[in-house]
Structures are given as structure tokens and as C-alpha cells.
Design a protein around this motif. Structure first.
Motif, short mmCIF file in Angstrom:
data_model
loop_
_atom_site.label_atom_id
_atom_site.label_comp_id
_atom_site.label_asym_id
_atom_site.label_seq_id
_atom_site.Cartn_x
_atom_site.Cartn_y
_atom_site.Cartn_z
N ALA A 106 -16.56 -4.73 13.73
CA ALA A 106 -15.17 -5.23 13.84
C ALA A 106 -14.32 -4.96 12.50
N SER A 107 -12.66 -5.33 12.50
CA SER A 107 -12.13 -4.93 11.17
C SER A 107 -12.48 -5.40 10.55
N ALA A 108 -13.12 -5.00 8.92
CA ALA A 108 -12.69 -6.45 7.94
C ALA A 108 -11.62 -7.14 7.29
N ILE A 129 -19.42 -3.28 3.09
CA ILE A 129 -19.22 -4.11 3.49
C ILE A 129 -18.72 -4.60 4.92
N ALA A 130 -19.21 -5.65 6.32
CA ALA A 130 -19.09 -5.08 7.43
C ALA A 130 -19.03 -6.78 8.31
N VAL A 131 -18.17 -6.23 9.07
CA VAL A 131 -18.01 -8.76 9.84
C VAL A 131 -17.90 -7.63 10.80
N ASP A 132 -19.03 -8.83 12.17
CA ASP A 132 -18.64 -8.58 13.53
C ASP A 132 -17.91 -9.52 13.67
N ALA A 133 -18.01 -9.58 15.49
CA ALA A 133 -16.73 -10.08 16.33
C ALA A 133 -16.92 -11.16 15.89
N SER A 134 -18.40 -12.51 15.52
CA SER A 134 -17.56 -12.91 15.26
C SER A 134 -17.65 -13.77 13.61
N LYS A 135 -17.05 -13.16 13.08
CA LYS A 135 -16.82 -13.40 12.02
C LYS A 135 -17.82 -13.43 10.63
N LEU A 171 -28.42 0.27 6.04
CA LEU A 171 -29.11 -0.77 6.86
C LEU A 171 -28.46 -1.95 6.90
N LEU A 172 -27.30 -2.69 7.56
CA LEU A 172 -27.06 -3.99 7.29
C LEU A 172 -27.13 -4.99 7.07
N SER A 173 -27.45 -5.91 6.36
CA SER A 173 -27.74 -7.27 6.72
C SER A 173 -27.18 -8.25 6.51
N LEU A 179 -20.45 3.19 12.08
CA LEU A 179 -20.30 2.54 10.47
C LEU A 179 -18.76 2.52 11.02
N THR A 180 -18.22 3.03 10.92
CA THR A 180 -16.37 3.24 11.68
C THR A 180 -15.78 1.88 11.04
N ASN A 181 -15.81 0.67 11.22
CA ASN A 181 -15.89 0.11 10.35
C ASN A 181 -16.29 -0.92 8.98
N VAL A 182 -17.31 -0.21 8.91
CA VAL A 182 -17.67 -0.78 8.03
C VAL A 182 -17.39 -0.03 6.47
#
Lengths: 298, 180
Positions: A41-43, A256-262, A282-284, A219-222
Motif C-alpha cells: 500500500a502507499s507508505a 521501506i514499504a507498508v502493506d494494507a494492514s499497515k 527482498l523486503l522483510s 515496487l511501485t509503492n515501495v
């Protein structure tokens, strides 16, 4: 006629057989379906929550000579006599000065204020934004007098120039071709335009790029950044390809990324660039305190 | 479909034996009611070569029954044999050749199924094929068939020759009576 009907039937039969998909399942390994890539999701919301605060100073009189001083030590010498409304009207008391101070890479990252001028990374000693408002209207300098700003630095570099921010998303830093004065306090300059101000100089020209790919993530929203420890500068990467990076520079890149569950995710890599590089991201999962610790350690 | 080898295998062989007996019974009683043939096969999907043998019962009638056996050689990636029965229906009868559609049910013994990457590969299978063929009307009948195997979703080409027993005797004058 009957003969032709029979022939037509045969043609249809054979065509049907050919149309039906044949399979080589018995002799060929089934094609491995690539795992679906994670879309983040958008960060923006997370970044906004982590931005260092924009400070507000309400100026009710200008009896003394003390400057406005920010939390990080930035000093602003401003007078209402230097300000005007956009339509040229004069300004009365009280008015408000707003100040953003970005001296640390973590603050530049969360404000998404990379130190890049016309696609070139800058050597920086800090960014500040100075704005003035009256009754919610942003004011401008009237040309009668500049605003003096002082940025703290224990070891100021006399080659540092005054850069002003132009545009937005991202701000592009444009040199005024004026050097900062170096003082016991740090840097000092008179500014003829309110807004973003940066203490910079151009380092060696860039020659290499980093391309970011991922087998597991879209990687679009990363949000992707490169930090240059020797320059103090931050480059933000758009469309998965960096601007040119000077040769043999050690860098720290992180995503840095944020998923839909934040939930937070990150990836980092330290490397020295001596050729074009492609990085597999490789995001962790990471906690906010751990990510903050990492960014504070840049 | 999964069939138990013991039940279906034995059942099929009984059927095959019955067909053979019927064929030979017909052979002894009437001329030109039986054809025997051999063929070469190529499976386009398994890229395998094979050989086949067949009987044709009533080859000169519009509807023929063709018990047959096919064997894909051990040099292939798939080593297997088929034993089954085709029903051929002649769609177009010309003076020198005829065109037919066929349906073929067969037991399949996949001998090297364990080396296959296919997930549900098994030794014993039951197959249904549809296809068509072209052959001549003489005593010696070269034929070509193209078939689609519904179970394995494979096609194969079969090229061979069949001899009509009793053909060419004085009563038949070398031309099959069905096409006089």
C-alpha cells in the motif's frame, strides 16, 4: 451433396482435435508458476506520521533583536517590514513563522526531501524551510530586505552554496551561486526568497546507476532511498532506477514499504558503487522502533 | 478415471480374445471379412515412436471393428503399450479410397510412468481416442490415421498397411465386393 457433408464433418472433427490443447505433461516438467508478487500500500501515511514537526512561531512584536530559534538551532532573523501579502499589502502583527529543520538523514527521508539538484546528488549540511503566514495566507518577501538564516555546524565548509528548493514532489535544489558565510555558529546567509533552503555543494559527477528489482514484491509503492555517508546527502529513487552515482562511493540503500494492514517492511544494502548495479529487493518485516533505530544510525 | 489393473486388464484381454476368435471365425467362413495390418506410430507430444498391429473386422462395411495393439518403444521417453478396440465409420466412399472417423477405447500400460514428471502418473490407464483416417479400397490398403487421446491430451499419427484376407481370390477378382 452427401459426400461433401461427410467431408465437412471430417474437417470439423479434425479441426476440433487440433484446437483442443495438447499437453506434454508426461515428458516435461510443469512450468513453475512464479509466486504472486506482493503489492504494497502507499507508505505516505506512515511517512507523514514520522515527519519531524514543523515549528510555528507567532510574532507579536519585534521589540528585541533576538532571532527565531528552532529546536535544532536554526536561527531566523525576520521582520514584518520585509514581508507582504501576495497582492502586495503590508503585514501587521501578529504573524506566524513556520520552520522545518532537516539536518539528519532520517528527517530528510521521512520528509522525502532528497538532496538532489537536477538529478545530481549534493553534499549537504542541512535543509530548512522558512515560511511566514498571516491569517492563513502565506506571505512573501517584499524585496526591501532579505531574511537572514543561520544554520548550526561545528565544522562549516566555506565552499557550501545557498541552494533554494523549487517545485515539489520532488523539490529540485537550484544553486543561487552564492556561498554561505561560515561563522563560529555555522553557516549564515541572507535569503531573498522564503521556502526551502539548503546548504550544499556538488560532489564528483555521477557515473553509475542502481536498478531495483524484486522477485517477490511490486515496487511501485515501495519508497527507495540511497544515503551517501560521506556527503550527508539523500537520494530518493523513482521508477526503480537511481540518478547517477559518483564512482567508488560507499552508499547505504534502503527500501521501506507498508502493506494494507499497515505492517512495515524494509530492505537495506550497503555497497560501494564502481559500476552499474541491479539490486534484487527482498523486503522483510520490521517494527517501527527497529526501522527508526536503523535510520537514526545512518 | 482409475481402474484396477486386475479387473480391467483381465476383462480387456477377454474382450481381445473374443474379438480374435470372432475374427478367425469370420475368416474361416467368409472371405474379405478380416483384414490384418501393421503400422508405425508417432506421438507428437511425447515425441515417441511406436509400432502397432491390428485386425479389421468387416473392413468393407461402413462400420468396422478394429482390435489393435500398439507399443511405444523403450527408447522413447514414454514406454507403454495400448490394447484396445476401434470402431471405424466410413464417412466418404470413393472408388479407390475411403475416409473414416474412428473412436478407440484402450487399456494403457505405462511401463515407465515412474520416470515421468506428471503428478498423477500411473501404470494402468484407460484411454478414449477420437480421430480419422484415410485408406484405399484394394487388397493391400495403406492407411494413415490421426488421433486425439482424451486422457493424456495427446495426438498421434499412425501410418500402416492392411491386407484383406481372401482378397484377390477368384470370387472377389481382387476388388472388394462392398465397393463394386
Amino acid at each position: 451433396m452427401k459426400k461433401y457433408s461427410a467431408l465437412s464433418l471430417v474437417m470439423v472433427l479434425f479441426s476440433s482435435l487440433l484446437i483442443v490443447a495438447c499437453k506434454k505433461d508426461r515428458i516435461e516438467e510443469p512450468e513453475e508458476q512464479p509466486e504472486a508478487k506482493t503489492e504494497y500500500a502507499s507508505a505516505d501515511e506512515y511517512f507523514d506520521s514520522k515527519k519531524t514537526e514543523e515549528q510555528e512561531f507567532v510574532i507579536e512584536n519585534e521589540d528585541g533583536t533576538d532571532p527565531i530559534t528552532g529546536k535544532e538551532g536554526t536561527k531566523i532573523y525576520i521582520s514584518k517590514n520585509c514581508l507582504e501579502f501576495p497582492n502586495g499589502d503590508t503585514v501587521g502583527f501578529p504573524y506566524t513563522v513556520k520552520l522545518v529543520e532537516l539536518y539528519k538523514p532520517i528527517d530528510m527521508v521521512f520528509w522525502e526531501m532528497p538532496t538532489v539538484s537536477n538529478s545530481k546528488i549534493l553534499d549537504t549540511d542541512g535543509e530548512v524551510r522558512v515560511r511566514a503566514f498571516k491569517d492563513g495566507t502565506e506571505l512573501q518577501l517584499n524585496g526591501n530586505c532579505p531574511v537572514k538564516v543561520e544554520l548550526p555546524n561545528t565544522n562549516p565548509d566555506p565552499k557550501m552554496e545557498v541552494y533554494l528548493g523549487e517545485g515539489s514532489d520532488p523539490v529540485n535544489w537550484v544553486s543561487t551561486n552564492t556561498n554561505f558565510d561560515t561563522t563560529y555558529f555555522g553557516y549564515s546567509a541572507n535569503i531573498n526568497k522564503l521556502g526551502w533552503i539548503n546548504v550544499d555543494k556538488l560532489p564528483d559527477p555521477g557515473v553509475h546507476t542502481i536498478t531495483y528489482e524484486s522477485d517477490s514484491a511490486i515496487l511501485t509503492n515501495v519508497k527507495i532511498f540511497i544515503y551517501f555517508p560521506s556527503l550527508g546527502g539523500v537520494m530518493q529513487v523513482y521508477d526503480q532506477e537511481s540518478y547517477l552515482i559518483p564512482d567508488a562511493y560507499s552508499i547505504k540503500t534502503f527500501c521501506i514499504a507498508v502493506d494494507a494492514s499497515k505492517n512495515l517492511f524494509y530492505f537495506n544494502s550497503d555497497l560501494t558503487i564502481s559500476s552499474d548495479v541491479t539490486l534484487n529487493v527482498l523486503l522483510s518485516p520490521v517494527t517501527d522502533p527497529d526501522l527508526t533505530t536503523y535510520l537514526n544510525g545512518l | 478415471m482409475i481402474f484396477k489393473y486386475n479387473k480391467l486388464g483381465v476383462g480387456f484381454y477377454k474382450l481381445l480374445v473374443l474379438c480374435c476368435l470372432t475374427a478367425f471365425a469370420s475368416l474361416t467362413s467368409k472371405g474379405q471379412n478380416i483384414g490384418i495390418g501393421a503400422s508405425g506410430l508417432y506421438n507428437f507430444q511425447t515425441e515417441g515412436w511406436g509400432v502397432g498391429a491390428r485386425l479389421s473386422i468387416n473392413p468393407n462395411n461402413r462400420l468396422s471393428f478394429v482390435p489393435q495393439f500398439s507399443y511405444y518403444l523403450p527408447s522413447n521417453k514414454v514406454n507403454e503399450y495400448y490394447a484396445g478396440l476401434s470402431i471405424e465409420y466410413k464417412l466418404y466412399l470413393a472408388k479407390k479410397f475411403h475416409l473414416y472417423a474412428l473412436m478407440h477405447g484402450a487399456y494403457n500400460s505405462w511401463l515407465n510412468y515412474e520416470s515421468s514428471p506428471m503428478e498423477d502418473a500411473q501404470a494402468n490407464n484407460w484411454n478414449l481416442e477420437f480421430g480419422g483416417g484415410l485408406t484405399t479400397n484394394g487388397c493391400w490398403r495403406p492407411f494413415i490415421e490421426y488421433r486425439y487421446n482424451m486422457n493424456f491430451k495427446e495426438t498421434h499419427l499412425q501410418v500402416g498397411i492392411m491386407y484383406i484376407l481372401g482378397c484377390g481370390s477368384r470370387s472377389s477378382h481382387g476388388i472388394c465386393p462392398a465397393y463394386h
